[in-house]
Motif scaffolding. Structure first.
Motif: not given
Lengths: 91, 581
Positions: B235-247, B516-532
């Protein structure tokens, strides 16, 4: 009723009275002690809760990272230390 | 003669004593029948005090027992304005000790009038409390009260929430689980002597407090910190308004981290705009853009309207459907179905949507859980926006496959991607793992809730993951790629619709990556969204969100000691998963 009997009655009444006073005094002493112990318990709980909170703060990931940096240590994930690109460098 | 006199004297004494006793008994009867009740209540008021025994609010901890929220005893100063002889003088002396404005405090004490309890300052230091006690100011005292403490400051603040100064949950889990957390206060009734010193515990005058229950979450404080750190950087690097993420754990639906940036510190919540209190991953729907394409691809494969190797004409970047002109970001000619997704062609997806038709498209979108609440155990979840089928127009079959005309929440989207990672099951996202009693006994166990149902077949799920999503990340110069884990996922860039409808805002985007990763046996799924994000710095999901997702995956997998898919020749798996020493 003889004087002796009268005195005996009075004596028994005095003994019963003294016994009641002593019992009440013991009860009061015990109650007071319980009250004091509650106070001490609160004080100990207060310390315990504070220490627990301090420990939780010190165990927090950000705090560990901050202190590691202050000590000049680098906190690196294990896979990254072995040379694998777990530090997220892209191809 | 002498003996008789002696006997008479004894009789007189006995009669007198008996008369005295009878007199006393009579007086007792008179008092207790005449104004006994009034006197008793007056005596009780003078000698009895009911002291509350405060219960301790339960803790909120992560899955490893690290504490997000706990309770401490806070020392505070109070006044009994009614009995303070000189309020201005008392205010002057107290203000000097506590560093307050003497005039303001004096006015407050005067305004308090005959109130018997007025809090002057909460959370004073031990030294200040000692000086207040030593000052000997009549009508002033120090008391302890429980106060909520958040040892990890802002970590997971939007999920945890905060309590009001009187200890009632206001937002987040503090509010939602207030009944479990708050416990029950007790009391003790003590009898005081003439000097107001406690010397007796009244009969039946003690009821112990019952401490609140503890909440154990599925969140992991370390992963939460990693996600917060990386999202904040993006969010800082792209001077965005906000962001959210889930693992999230794709097989169980357990939320490992849930982050909103900018956040707040629940210990100082008054210093922040209330807008920050919201958990936007569940409350704010957004257009998913290209991240929605795999859902439609799965529907198309399941309905056999397309083959993996089928070639689709992407019309050189411009396709006119009725009065509508569809564009691709880059002009493409003929692409295989897989490449339509890898290159994220809008035209290719619109054509597939047309083949599916409204009914099947709508049915699969619903099957993936869109347009309905996920049922996550957090309050204020939004259902997103999925218009009912009878309100779809002729263009909907081309818009929805591009991730337009639909709005989803972050938790809905990441759950939909879990379908590809777990063999087609729609899992139940959850944050609560267990509720524990103060003695550690499990009161409620919420771990491993059953899945909601099957969204697609295992075969289709594996195909989407291995043949499409893996290629999206591994081909070209994807910024989500890791060298030692196979990452699968999809980027998306969506414009932000204008408030009240009527098209899209100019230069306002949400850049996302879900993978997500690892593709063979996924253990973590991540979503990252950077707004504006600042458009001049970058706005594509692959630019603003994918690098953060990659760093999150790398650090999380290393932390969880997941063996790499393909360790370098010089490194064996045992070394690669060696714990931090």
């Amino acid at each position: 009723m003889t004087v002796t009997r009268g005195m005996l009655v009075l004596f028994l009444m005095v003994v019963i009275g003294v016994a009641i006073v002593v019992t009440r005094e013991e009860s009061a002493r015990a109650a007071n002690r319980i009250h004091k112990l509650h106070g001490e318990q609160t004080a100990i709980e207060q310390r315990l809760w504070k220490l627990e909170t301090d420990m939780a703060r010190l165990r927090g990931p950000e705090e560990i990272r901050r202190r590691a940096m202050l000590m000049g240590l680098r906190v690196v994930p294990p896979a990254a230390r072995t040379g694998a690109a777990a530090d997220g460098r892209a191809h | 003669m002498r003996k008789r006199r002696s006997l008479r004297n004894a009789q007189v004494i006995t009669v007198l004593v008996m008369a005295a006793f009878l007199g006393l008994i009579g007086r007792l009867v008179f008092i207790s029948t005449h104004d006994g009740e009034a006197l008793l209540s007056r005596a009780n008021r003078q000698h009895r005090s009911v002291i509350p025994i405060r219960s301790r609010r339960g803790k909120i901890a992560d899955s490893r027992g690290f504490i997000f929220a706990t309770t401490v005893l806070r020392r505070s100063v109070f006044a009994d304005p009614k009995i303070i002889p000189d309020k201005q003088e008392a205010a002057r002396r107290v203000a000097a000790i506590l560093g307050l404005d003497a005039v303001e405090l004096g006015d407050d004490l005067v305004a308090a009038g005959d109130r018997r309890f007025f809090v002057i300052q909460r959370g004073v230091t031990e030294a200040q409390a000692g000086r207040i006690r030593q000052s000997g100011i009549h009508g002033l005292g120090v008391f302890d009260e429980p106060a909520r403490s958040y040892p990890m400051n802002g970590i997971a603040a939007s999920i945890i929430g905060f309590v009001s100064p009187d200890g009632v949950g206001v937002t987040g889990l503090e509010r939602q689980c207030d009944e479990w957390l708050r416990g029950e206060n007790g009391h003790k009734t003590i009898i005081r002597d003439a000097g107001r010193k406690a010397f007796w515990l009244a009969d039946h005058g003690y009821r112990p407090s019952r401490d609140g229950l503890h909440l154990i979450l599925t969140l992991d404080a370390e992963i939460q910190a990693i996600v917060e750190h990386e999202l904040l950087s993006a969010v800082g690097e792209y001077d965005a308004e906000s962001g959210f993420a889930i693992a999230m754990q794709p097989k169980t639906g357990a939320i490992l981290a849930m982050v909103n940036v900018p956040g707040f510190d629940p210990g100082r919540y008054r210093d922040y705009d209330p807008e920050r209190y919201r958990n936007r991953t569940i409350t704010d729907p957004f257009e998913p853009g290209s991240t929605f394409k795999p859902v439609i691809a799965a529907a198309a494969l399941a309905e056999n309207v397309v083959r993996l190797d089928e070639v689709i004409d992407c019309e050189g970047g411009l396709w006119i459907v009725g009065t509508r002109r569809l564009h691709d970001h880059h002009p493409y000619g003929k692409l295989s179905f897989v490449d339509v997704l890898v290159k994220s062609s809008n035209i290719g997806m619109a054509k597939i949507g047309t083949r599916l038709g409204k009914e099947r498209l709508y049915a699969y979108v619903k099957q993936f859980g869109f347009g309905e609440k996920t049922g996550i155990d957090l309050q204020a979840e939004d259902r997103g926006i999925l218009r009912p089928l009878d309100r779809w127009d002729d263009y909907s079959v081309t818009s929805v496959p591009m991730g337009q005309e639909i709005a989803v929440t972050a938790v809905q989207l990441v759950r939909a991607f879990c379908v590809f990672a777990n063999g087609g099951m729609l899992v139940q996202p959850h944050v609560l793992r267990a509720v524990l009693a103060a003695d550690g006994r499990i009161v409620n166990d919420f771990s491993n809730p059953p899945p909601v149902g099957r969204a697609i077949s295992e075969e289709i799920a594996e195909t989407i993951k291995n043949k499409i999503l893996l290629r999206v990340v591994s081909s070209g110069n994807s910024r989500a790629k890791l060298s030692n884990y196979q990452v699968f996922g999809k980027t998306g860039t969506a414009q932000i619709p204008k408030r009240g409808g009527g098209g899209y805002e100019r230069d306002a985007y949400v850049g996302s990556f879900v993978g997500g990763a690892p593709a063979r046996n996924p253990q973590v799924m991540v979503l990252v969204s950077v707004r504006r994000p600042d458009r001049s710095l970058g706005y594509y999901g692959g630019t603003v969100a994918a690098p953060a997702a990659r760093r999150i995956l790398a650090r999380t997998l290393a932390y969880l000691q997941i063996p790499p898919d393909d360790p370098p020749a010089s490194v064996n798996a045992a070394q690669a998963t060696r714990p931090v020493d």
